[in-house]
Design a protein around this motif. Structure first.
Motif, PDB file in Angstrom:
ATOM      1  N   LEU A 194       0.833  -1.205   0.000  1.00 51.40           N
ATOM      2  CA  LEU A 194       0.000   0.000   0.000  1.00 51.40           C
ATOM      3  C   LEU A 194       0.869   1.257   0.000  1.00 51.40           C
ATOM      4  O   LEU A 194       0.534   2.250  -0.653  1.00 51.40           O
ATOM      5  CB  LEU A 194      -0.936   0.011   1.213  1.00 51.40           C
ATOM      6  CG  LEU A 194      -1.901  -1.180   1.321  1.00 51.40           C
ATOM      7  CD1 LEU A 194      -2.742  -1.051   2.595  1.00 51.40           C
ATOM      8  CD2 LEU A 194      -2.790  -1.301   0.104  1.00 51.40           C
ATOM      9  N   ALA A 195       1.958   1.223   0.729  1.00 54.87           N
ATOM     10  CA  ALA A 195       2.853   2.390   0.757  1.00 54.87           C
ATOM     11  C   ALA A 195       3.494   2.602  -0.619  1.00 54.87           C
ATOM     12  O   ALA A 195       3.573   3.738  -1.102  1.00 54.87           O
ATOM     13  CB  ALA A 195       3.923   2.208   1.841  1.00 54.87           C
ATOM     14  N   GLN A 198       0.732   4.030  -2.814  1.00 54.52           N
ATOM     15  CA  GLN A 198       0.381   5.430  -2.517  1.00 54.52           C
ATOM     16  C   GLN A 198       1.400   6.374  -3.147  1.00 54.52           C
ATOM     17  O   GLN A 198       1.035   7.371  -3.774  1.00 54.52           O
ATOM     18  CB  GLN A 198       0.292   5.637  -0.999  1.00 54.52           C
ATOM     19  CG  GLN A 198      -0.367   6.971  -0.604  1.00 54.52           C
ATOM     20  CD  GLN A 198       0.645   8.076  -0.371  1.00 54.52           C
ATOM     21  OE1 GLN A 198       1.789   7.833  -0.038  1.00 54.52           O
ATOM     22  NE2 GLN A 198       0.217   9.319  -0.578  1.00 54.52           N
ATOM     23  N   GLY A 201       0.924   6.363  -6.830  1.00 55.45           N
ATOM     24  CA  GLY A 201      -0.294   7.118  -7.159  1.00 55.45           C
ATOM     25  C   GLY A 201      -0.031   8.613  -7.220  1.00 55.45           C
ATOM     26  O   GLY A 201      -0.598   9.325  -8.064  1.00 55.45           O
ATOM     27  N   SER A 223       4.781   6.511   4.741  1.00 57.84           N
ATOM     28  CA  SER A 223       5.497   6.061   3.541  1.00 57.84           C
ATOM     29  C   SER A 223       6.926   5.627   3.840  1.00 57.84           C
ATOM     30  O   SER A 223       7.662   5.283   2.915  1.00 57.84           O
ATOM     31  CB  SER A 223       5.509   7.171   2.495  1.00 57.84           C
ATOM     32  OG  SER A 223       6.300   8.259   2.947  1.00 57.84           O
TER      33      SER A 223
ATOM     34  N   VAL B 190      -5.561  11.190   2.046  1.00 56.43           N
ATOM     35  CA  VAL B 190      -5.630   9.818   1.546  1.00 56.43           C
ATOM     36  C   VAL B 190      -4.690   8.872   2.311  1.00 56.43           C
ATOM     37  O   VAL B 190      -5.095   7.754   2.634  1.00 56.43           O
ATOM     38  CB  VAL B 190      -5.437   9.766   0.016  1.00 56.43           C
ATOM     39  CG1 VAL B 190      -5.077   8.365  -0.475  1.00 56.43           C
ATOM     40  CG2 VAL B 190      -6.734  10.241  -0.643  1.00 56.43           C
ATOM     41  N   PRO B 191      -3.460   9.270   2.652  1.00 56.93           N
ATOM     42  CA  PRO B 191      -2.681   8.394   3.546  1.00 56.93           C
ATOM     43  C   PRO B 191      -3.448   8.045   4.829  1.00 56.93           C
ATOM     44  O   PRO B 191      -3.432   6.883   5.263  1.00 56.93           O
ATOM     45  CB  PRO B 191      -1.421   9.226   3.835  1.00 56.93           C
ATOM     46  CG  PRO B 191      -1.219  10.004   2.567  1.00 56.93           C
ATOM     47  CD  PRO B 191      -2.624  10.363   2.107  1.00 56.93           C
ATOM     48  N   LEU B 194      -6.148   5.482   3.916  1.00 50.82           N
ATOM     49  CA  LEU B 194      -5.568   4.155   3.657  1.00 50.82           C
ATOM     50  C   LEU B 194      -5.141   3.481   4.956  1.00 50.82           C
ATOM     51  O   LEU B 194      -5.299   2.270   5.113  1.00 50.82           O
ATOM     52  CB  LEU B 194      -4.372   4.280   2.710  1.00 50.82           C
ATOM     53  CG  LEU B 194      -4.652   4.899   1.337  1.00 50.82           C
ATOM     54  CD1 LEU B 194      -3.367   4.981   0.520  1.00 50.82           C
ATOM     55  CD2 LEU B 194      -5.725   4.126   0.585  1.00 50.82           C
ATOM     56  N   GLN B 247      -8.171  11.274  -5.432  1.00 52.56           N
ATOM     57  CA  GLN B 247      -6.861  10.722  -5.077  1.00 52.56           C
ATOM     58  C   GLN B 247      -6.924   9.209  -4.830  1.00 52.56           C
ATOM     59  O   GLN B 247      -5.958   8.504  -5.137  1.00 52.56           O
ATOM     60  CB  GLN B 247      -6.283  11.435  -3.846  1.00 52.56           C
ATOM     61  CG  GLN B 247      -5.812  12.853  -4.136  1.00 52.56           C
ATOM     62  CD  GLN B 247      -4.706  12.906  -5.192  1.00 52.56           C
ATOM     63  OE1 GLN B 247      -3.830  12.057  -5.238  1.00 52.56           O
ATOM     64  NE2 GLN B 247      -4.762  13.909  -6.064  1.00 52.56           N
ATOM     65  N   THR B 248      -8.023   8.699  -4.296  1.00 49.96           N
ATOM     66  CA  THR B 248      -8.088   7.234  -4.128  1.00 49.96           C
ATOM     67  C   THR B 248      -8.165   6.546  -5.491  1.00 49.96           C
ATOM     68  O   THR B 248      -7.736   5.398  -5.624  1.00 49.96           O
ATOM     69  CB  THR B 248      -9.264   6.771  -3.231  1.00 49.96           C
ATOM     70  OG1 THR B 248     -10.499   7.215  -3.781  1.00 49.96           O
ATOM     71  CG2 THR B 248      -9.108   7.296  -1.816  1.00 49.96           C
ATOM     72  N   PHE B 251      -4.614   6.201  -6.461  1.00 52.34           N
ATOM     73  CA  PHE B 251      -4.033   5.141  -5.637  1.00 52.34           C
ATOM     74  C   PHE B 251      -4.425   3.762  -6.173  1.00 52.34           C
ATOM     75  O   PHE B 251      -3.600   2.852  -6.283  1.00 52.34           O
ATOM     76  CB  PHE B 251      -4.491   5.291  -4.181  1.00 52.34           C
ATOM     77  CG  PHE B 251      -4.290   4.053  -3.368  1.00 52.34           C
ATOM     78  CD1 PHE B 251      -3.036   3.746  -2.871  1.00 52.34           C
ATOM     79  CD2 PHE B 251      -5.339   3.179  -3.141  1.00 52.34           C
ATOM     80  CE1 PHE B 251      -2.835   2.580  -2.148  1.00 52.34           C
ATOM     81  CE2 PHE B 251      -5.149   2.017  -2.424  1.00 52.34           C
ATOM     82  CZ  PHE B 251      -3.895   1.714  -1.928  1.00 52.34           C
TER      83      PHE B 251
END
Lengths: 308, 308
Positions: A194-195, A198, A201, A223, B190-191, B194, B247-248, B251
């Motif tokens: 996921l990091a 992200q 993205g 991150s 968004v981080p 998530l 933003q998602t 991602f």
């Protein structure tokens, strides 16, 4: 418990630290080590990690009553096949790989009647900087160590391995290879995935550089693991593909619930979903702090491990 | 530059720290403050955050040449409507909200001819612990401050606001409300979303407690922001819904690329995707370290901000 000879296959950070820890606790008389790089072998000798450099993995394990395979996961199968014919029948062989189902399959395919020697292991330890020059006798101190015993492993083998890792400071857990791979997909592999996603993205967008200029401590911590080593993480994701993809399915369901609450403007549901995560994460932190106090654990520093 | 009277609406961490910083730099003669809680008003008086407690937001801004609205984002619209009739025409009014497009819409709807007083602001600062008791004159030191000027804002207003925040140590950036909301959706909102989703994805599974027992420093850092305040994050996600959902989408595309490479066993593509993220994250860290050295920035500690 004392071993006559450790055959160390791979004298990088993980292997060298294991050899130093065993020597530090007077658990081994002699260490014979192999690494493909002459420079690594020389440094391992200079630092006293090994007493004798072998010209091959097969040579390193000859006469050993303990073997540690500390090579990149993608090399494990070939390494097990190389050493199997040269192992003493009563030798205890462990690895340090981050995935276990694939290692077990490789061992079954490669080791023949020496499979009985093999007890898969995964120390949850590491450092941001790899290599024999960063080896540290305390690397495994106060860290978790997972054993994934197989049907052939005897109670005596398991007891010896447990005592050995405990003697160098690890907290030993035991589970099946499948439970191991599921657990680490959930708490380590998928967070890394996921990091990576992200950050990628962001990079897709023309404003990425402007975005990153204003990124703060939230982004920094979230991150941090996206700076992981590409070759290590490629191998882990491929080795544990099925469990990783199962875990991203769970993640997606949870993300879609949050997104649906946002789209529908459902403030109560959105708050409830966030509160669930927030409470669980806060409770985890408290539990960690308590366990550190109880066990006098070393607090791992940020960026400590490539693959925690 | 010196202000005669700061009207402080909201004497929590953000507002109280602003008042202390201004007093510390001798930028204001008098602070009149309002908070709905009597206990907060009393503490603000005791700590010297305010010189006089007002009985309402409207009373706090009367006679002020500077007003800071430091209330939860969901209360901003009502607050602006309350104070507008009581503002002096030459007063400078700023807020501290984490989203800006919604605040601008609220100001346009609520402020009438006093809209000209309003210059939206967002300090990228905070602390894990909220409340007037944690107020700190150095909260805004070495932190970013975003202004999102509107068409009605005069160059003089913008220059005054810039000088004011710089005087208390902030690095002032200027952008449109839309660019602000896009940027913070990308690097902060968004981080957080998530991280909430990853924790909730674990909690869906019956083995969640076992998983969490083996979570290490990677999970710790990745999920640190999942402990955020549910009410604050509910409001941010709802206020910035469109940019968050945009933003998602970015991602998801990046996640699907990684998953496709895993599913197909495409090691080269998988390594390339990870390397892209890893290099960008490492470069960002180096840039941050350089900017800290250049600007003598305070290194923010983990968990410092609720909404960084």
């Amino acid at each position: 418990m004392k071993f006559k000879q450790l055959g160390l296959v791979g004298c990088g950070l993980m292997g060298a630290s294991f050899a130093l820890a065993l020597q530090d606790k007077h658990l081994v008389d002699k260490v014979v080590g192999f690494s493909p790089s002459q420079a690594t072998r020389d440094k391992a000798l200079q630092r006293g990690v090994i007493h004798q450099a072998a010209r091959s993995a097969a040579e390193a394990v000859q006469g050993a009553d303990l073997v540690l395979i500390a090579v990149p996961v993608s090399h494990t199968a070939a390494c097990l096949a190389d050493i199997a014919p040269h192992l003493s029948a009563d030798c205890l062989v462990m690895d340090v790989g981050s995935t276990k189902t694939d290692v077990v399959a490789a061992a079954r395919a490669a080791m023949g009647d020496k499979l009985a020697c093999f007890l898969p292991a995964h120390p949850i330890a590491g450092k941001a900087q790899a290599g024999v020059e960063h080896a540290d006798a305390s690397l495994y101190q106060d860290r978790a160590l997972i054993l994934t015993p197989l049907a052939h492993n005897t109670p005596a083998q398991i007891a010896t391995a447990t005592a050995l890792w405990q003697a160098i400071g690890s907290r030993v857990h035991s589970m099946t290879p499948e439970a191991h791979d599921q657990t680490f997909a959930a708490v380590s592999h998928v967070p890394h995935l996921l990091a990576f996603a992200q950050v990628n993205g962001l990079l897709q967008q023309p404003q990425a550089a402007d975005f990153l200029k204003l990124a703060g401590p939230g982004f920094r911590d979230f991150s941090r693991i996206a700076a992981g080593d590409p070759a290590i993480w490629r191998d882990i994701f491929l080795a544990n593909a099925q469990q990783v993809l199962t875990q991203t399915t769970h993640f997606r369901i949870a993300l879609e619930q949050l997104e649906a609450a946002i789209t529908q403007g459902d403030a109560a549901q959105l708050q409830a979903l966030i509160a669930q995560a927030s409470q669980a994460r806060s409770a985890w932190q408290l539990g960690e702090a308590a366990s550190r106090t109880d066990q006098n654990q070393r607090l791992p520093s940020a960026g400590e491990s490539q693959e925690d």
